[in-house]
Write an enzyme that holds these catalytic residues in place. Sequence first.
Site, PDB file in Angstrom:
ATOM      1  N   HIS A  15      38.148  16.344  59.890  1.00 48.71           N
ATOM      2  CA  HIS A  15      38.161  14.910  60.174  1.00 48.71           C
ATOM      3  C   HIS A  15      37.908  14.161  58.874  1.00 48.71           C
ATOM      4  O   HIS A  15      37.117  14.601  58.041  1.00 48.71           O
ATOM      5  CB  HIS A  15      37.076  14.546  61.191  1.00 48.71           C
ATOM      6  CG  HIS A  15      37.337  15.086  62.561  1.00 48.71           C
ATOM      7  ND1 HIS A  15      38.232  14.507  63.430  1.00 48.71           N
ATOM      8  CD2 HIS A  15      36.832  16.161  63.207  1.00 48.71           C
ATOM      9  CE1 HIS A  15      38.258  15.196  64.553  1.00 48.71           C
ATOM     10  NE2 HIS A  15      37.421  16.211  64.447  1.00 48.71           N
ATOM     11  N   CYS A  56      42.865   9.252  58.915  1.00 47.84           N
ATOM     12  CA  CYS A  56      43.162  10.131  60.047  1.00 47.84           C
ATOM     13  C   CYS A  56      44.468   9.712  60.722  1.00 47.84           C
ATOM     14  O   CYS A  56      45.310  10.555  61.038  1.00 47.84           O
ATOM     15  CB  CYS A  56      42.013  10.105  61.048  1.00 47.84           C
ATOM     16  SG  CYS A  56      42.272  11.175  62.472  1.00 47.84           S
TER      17      CYS A  56
END
Length: 103
Positions: free
Chosen positions: A21, A33
């Site tokens: 992430h 992201c």
Amino acid sequence: MITANFNYQNNKVESFEISGHAFAGEPGEDLVCAAVSAVTFGLTNSIINLDESELSIKMEDGYLLVENLPVSDACQTLIYGMITSLQTIEEDQFKYLTVIENK
């Protein structure tokens, strides 16, 4: 951090793995992201539409593994475009994304 690994065999990308992430923003507002997801899912869908071979896809939260990539010139060109796009993101967002080519 997001890590994008591209694995080659005979100078062709045979698989890629995206994991992690970015944590570059709040969930739902993380532009790194979102960019990585858009590029990788767009490419995967393009290959599925272009080539009828069976991709092996494993997807979980923060993880995507795509194997059995077609070796056709058209598909490999798309994959190289994805690598270039991710490397472009990496140039500005190096704290959040690493692109690795295992040749």
